[in-house]
Design an enzyme around this catalytic site. Structure first.
Site, PDB file in Angstrom:
ATOM      1  CG  HIS A 233      -0.422   0.087   2.621  1.00 59.83           C
ATOM      2  ND1 HIS A 233      -0.406  -1.127   3.235  1.00 59.83           N
ATOM      3  CD2 HIS A 233       0.465   0.758   3.233  1.00 59.83           C
ATOM      4  CE1 HIS A 233       0.637  -0.929   4.512  1.00 59.83           C
ATOM      5  NE2 HIS A 233       0.787   0.418   4.536  1.00 59.83           N
ATOM      6  CB  ALA A 234       1.244   4.407  -1.543  1.00 55.59           C
TER       7      ALA A 234
END
Length: 318
Positions: A233-234
């Protein structure tokens, strides 16, 4: 009107749903319900059942069978004698009401003689190594190999590999005058203050001075099986700083254009990961304890969990 695709005289193509410029070679057999895209290359001895969808520009090498439920995205590659399945518990003359779907997303490649278990998804631009036995979904851009298949690298722009991950020592970074830019957004590797004598070693941190931001949250990741992946994820706004407090792991980062892979294996080195960097942690040793310092309290809405969304946002400069 002549068909605008090619079928070898010794092939049997029973479907009319074939896109232009596709080539179907000798001894291939395609059943009536199959749908084949444009500019595909279907090699000798391929068998394709009815409930199969093949996108555009797909290559299917010799000796492959695509059973009901297989979906191949645009630009996928299937190597010779790769094996797909659609029934978890097959028995002679016992038939499923509906075959399980196996999805190979656009740009993914399946190596020769690989076996893909039913109902799985091979992510966009992923790479399945020759002879691999895939028993779980393959993430976007992951490279998997072995039996059972395990992640050994990623196919981001720099083709990062577990065996070529960067490793740093504090003295190397300090000799360069401070934090080292990694070429992925504003990500950096930082030396941490450390002292060692006959009694052992210590890393004292004063957050306002020794980290690139003052943390609001700190959490630990441990007990991760060596075949599992964390991250993927970011963050839109949150900054993170990652330290291997014990053991080792690989950290992959990409900003959508550039990527790198680092082996974290000592507590006097940390990696600063700013917002809008996609991060993946894998290849954990059994004794790993990963410490993560975060600039924001937890907020689920602040995560970007789909790589396609991340790419859209980074392309827009968000």
């Amino acid at each position: 009107m002549a068909a605008d695709f090619f079928v070898h005289e010794k092939a049997l193509c029973e479907t009319g749903h074939v896109g232009p410029r596709t080539r179907i070679w000798a001894f291939a057999h395609i059943l009536p319900g199959a749908r084949i895209g444009a500019d595909c290359n279907i090699c000798d001895g391929v068998f394709i059942e009815n409930d199969v969808q093949v996108g555009d520009r797909v290559t299917i090498k010799c000796g492959v069978q695509l059973w009901d439920g297989v979906r191949l995205g645009d630009d996928a590659f299937v190597g010779p004698n790769a094996t797909f399945t659609n029934d978890r518990f097959p028995r002679s003359r016992q038939y499923l009401d509906k075959a399980l779907q196996t999805i190979v997303e656009p740009g993914a490649s399946i190596g020769a003689n690989a076996t893909i278990l039913p109902g799985l998804r091979v992510g966009r631009a992923a790479m399945v190594g020759a002879g691999a036995v895939v028993t779980h979904d393959v993430p976007h851009h992951a490279i998997v190999a072995g039996n059972p298949a395990r992640i050994v690298g990623y196919t981001f722009s720099s083709e990062v590999r577990a065996g070529s991950a960067l490793e740093f020592r504090p003295e190397d970074i300090e000799g360069q005058g401070g934090p080292h830019d990694l070429g992925v957004g504003k990500a950096q590797v930082w030396p941490l203050p450390h002292f060692k004598d006959l009694r052992g070693a210590i890393v004292p941190l004063e957050f306002h001075k020794d980290l690139p931001f003052e943390p609001k949250r700190h959490f630990f990741v441990f007990g991760v099986p060596d075949n599992k992946v964390r991250g993927e994820h970011a963050h839109k706004e949150c900054h993170q700083f990652l330290v291997a407090l014990h053991g080792s792991l690989n950290l992959v980062m990409t900003d959508g254009e550039h990527s790198t892979e680092i082996r974290l294996n000592r507590p006097d080195i940390g990696v600063y990961m700013p917002p809008m960097i996609w991060g993946i942690q894998y290849n954990f040793s059994v004794d790993t304890v990963l410490g993560v310092y975060a600039s924001h309290p937890y907020d689920s809405a602040e995560y970007i969990r789909e790589f396609d969304e991340f790419r859209r946002l980074t392309r827009k400069g968000a």
